[in-house]
Design a protein around this motif. Structure first.
Motif, short mmCIF file in Angstrom:
data_model
loop_
_atom_site.label_atom_id
_atom_site.label_comp_id
_atom_site.label_asym_id
_atom_site.label_seq_id
_atom_site.Cartn_x
_atom_site.Cartn_y
_atom_site.Cartn_z
N GLU A 115 1.14 4.33 -2.83
CA GLU A 115 1.03 5.75 -2.43
C GLU A 115 2.22 6.56 -2.94
O GLU A 115 2.06 7.67 -3.46
CB GLU A 115 0.93 5.86 -0.90
N ARG A 116 3.43 6.02 -2.78
CA ARG A 116 4.63 6.73 -3.21
C ARG A 116 4.68 6.87 -4.73
O ARG A 116 5.12 7.89 -5.26
CB ARG A 116 5.88 6.02 -2.69
N GLU A 125 0.82 -1.20 0.00
CA GLU A 125 0.00 0.00 0.00
C GLU A 125 0.86 1.26 0.00
O GLU A 125 0.56 2.25 -0.68
CB GLU A 125 -0.93 0.01 1.22
N GLN A 126 1.96 1.22 0.76
CA GLN A 126 2.87 2.38 0.80
C GLN A 126 3.56 2.59 -0.54
O GLN A 126 3.78 3.73 -0.96
CB GLN A 126 3.91 2.18 1.91
#
Length: 498
Positions: free
Chosen positions: A121-122, A117-118
């Motif tokens: 996002e990035r 998920e990170q």
């Protein structure tokens, strides 16, 4: 049937320059970039601006020097990287920022210590941030070759929604098999809802020798941009070879694909990159290697001499090579020997050819390759004909603190002529001096110097190849003075031109 265009993205100046010992200065990079523009590449990845002041300057100057191609700058998914890239691209007529992040389990866990998920996002944040500067944004999903397809599709869908115009699917480690990589591209075409809003790009490495095959598998399954390098140079075992990918597309008409590449500039561009990067091209390299259009087997030589297409699927002129070469070895047959002897001015009947062939085989068994001067000696002559240009005298001045200068006296057309010139060495000065007298336009294609004996009083032999109006002429000489031998060989070739 109309053909679909495949965009050629050249990364010789970024990924290619990561080869140890192949770094270029800014002026050399501009020279390569201008050659790539003449070649017809669509996108030039000019560098990684944040990596060093030199790379930043090179991207700036290439942006000024090149007009037609898109100029691309690489970044990580880091705001500072993107700021610096945008600054470096401020003079580009068609700028592109290339940002991205690793998406494989290996990269997420060991490189970024981040959750899936990170990572999404990035990736989205980087694309949105870059979009503030330029419209054309390419996103690379690093190590996509080892990523899980469903997660890869999720990332790609998200970055396209954020504004990515190109999505790059790298086989970063060169691990994929062609059917596996092609299936990955096809999966994205079929499962990313907004894939029609972006171009899919291939970026394949050659760790297992499959970079070009994987790239072609990618375009067969829907990719429309190939990221590649001249001569296939690049990190570790290299990248997809531009010349291979382009000529595969050109040769296989059934693919209904095309590029904007001027294929006649492939060979000269290959030579330029090889010279500037001090990276020799292997002799058996496809398309641009020295042996790519060379034939030494008698069966092959006979077939090529009867009809070139018998053993060649491409005309060498298509890629900028003057002609196929018939290399004389112990494997060569009568047809090849007769062809070479005819080009040297010998006309033999069948009986004479049979006798010459026996002598040729004896000689060929002792040598790796039989050259023109060997054949002339074999035929009992020292030259093809009386030379039109005779060397009467040659004087050369050179040394550590002296500018190499040559004065030459030639007998030509019944008169004696004298010329003087300088050069970057004694041989160059002597050749330039000849050119002050013999002004016929020619190109010195090849100059080979070999020693015959050992010791300080070596006898050297020189082979010269000169091109004029599309025809090739050869010269040979031997002398203990290698400069004199070179000029004698050069004059022998010129005598056939004037």
């Amino acid at each position: 049937m109309s053909k679909e265009k495949v965009y050629i993205f050249d990364t010789t100046l970024r990924d290619g320059e990561q080869v140890p010992g192949c770094q270029l200065n800014t002026l050399e990079k501009i020279e390569v970039a201008q050659s790539l523009e003449l070649l017809g590449v669509d996108i030039i990845e000019a560098g990684f601006p944040v990596s060093s002041p030199g790379d930043f300057t090179s991207v700036v100057e290439i942006s000024k020097a090149v007009n037609q191609p898109t100029i691309c700058a690489l970044t990580r998914a880091v705001e500072k990287d993107i700021d610096v890239a945008a600054d470096a691209l401020r003079f580009a007529k068609h700028p592109r920022i290339h940002t991205g992040i690793g998406v494989s389990p290996h990269h997420m866990k060991y490189k970024f210590n981040a959750t899936p998920e990170q990572i999404v996002e990035r990736a989205v944040a980087a694309v949105k941030y870059a979009k503030k500067y330029v419209e054309d944004i390419e996103f690379y999903a690093e190590d996509a070759g080892r990523s899980e397809n469903r997660f890869l599709a999720k990332v790609i869908e998200a970055v396209i929604a954020a504004g990515a115009t190109v999505v790059n699917i790298p086989d970063t480690t060169g691990y994929c098999l062609p059917d596996e990589y092609g299936a990955k591209i096809r999966y994205l075409k079929e499962n990313v809802k907004n894939i029609d809003k972006a171009i899919i790009a291939t970026h394949c490495h050659n760790d297992l020798g499959l970079a070009t095959a994987n790239s072609i598998a990618g375009v067969i399954n829907g990719a429309r941009q190939i990221e590649c390098t001249i001569n296939g140079i690049g990190e570790r075992a290299g990248n997809t070879s531009l010349e291979e990918a382009v000529m595969i597309i050109n040769s296989h008409k059934r693919l209904s694909l095309e590029t904007s590449i001027n294929t006649k500039r492939l060979y000269p561009t290959s030579r330029l990159v090889s010279t500037l990067m001090r990276m020799p091209v292997q002799a058996n390299k496809a398309i641009v290697g020295r042996n790519a259009f060379a034939h030494s087997s008698g069966i092959h030589q006979d077939g090529v001499l009867k009809k070139r297409e018998t053993y060649e699927i491409m005309n060498p002129k298509q890629v900028g090579v003057n002609e196929s070469s018939i290399v004389l070895t112990a494997r060569s047959g009568r047809a090849a020997l007769k062809h070479r002897l005819t080009s040297l001015g010998y006309k033999l009947d069948q009986k004479e050819l049979d006798e010459a062939y026996k002598e040729f085989l004896d000689l060929a068994d002792k040598k790796r390759e039989v050259h023109n001067d060997d054949l002339m000696a074999l035929m009992g002559k020292t030259a093809r004909h009386d030379r039109k240009i005779q060397l009467e005298s040659l004087q050369v001045l050179c040394g550590k603190s002296a500018i190499p200068t040559a004065t030459i006296r030639l007998k030509y057309e019944g008169q004696t002529w004298e010329g003087t010139d300088t050069g970057n060495g004694p041989i160059d000065a002597a050749i330039n001096a000849v050119k002050t007298i013999i002004t016929t336009k020619t190109t010195l294609e090849e100059l080979l110097i070999h020693t015959i004996t050992r010791g300080s009083d070596d006898m050297g032999k020189v082979h010269v190849q000169v091109e004029s109006k599309g025809k090739v002429f050869y010269g040979f000489s031997a002398n203990t003075d290698i400069i004199t031998a070179t000029i004698e060989a050069y004059l022998e070739a010129l005598s056939q031109v004037v």
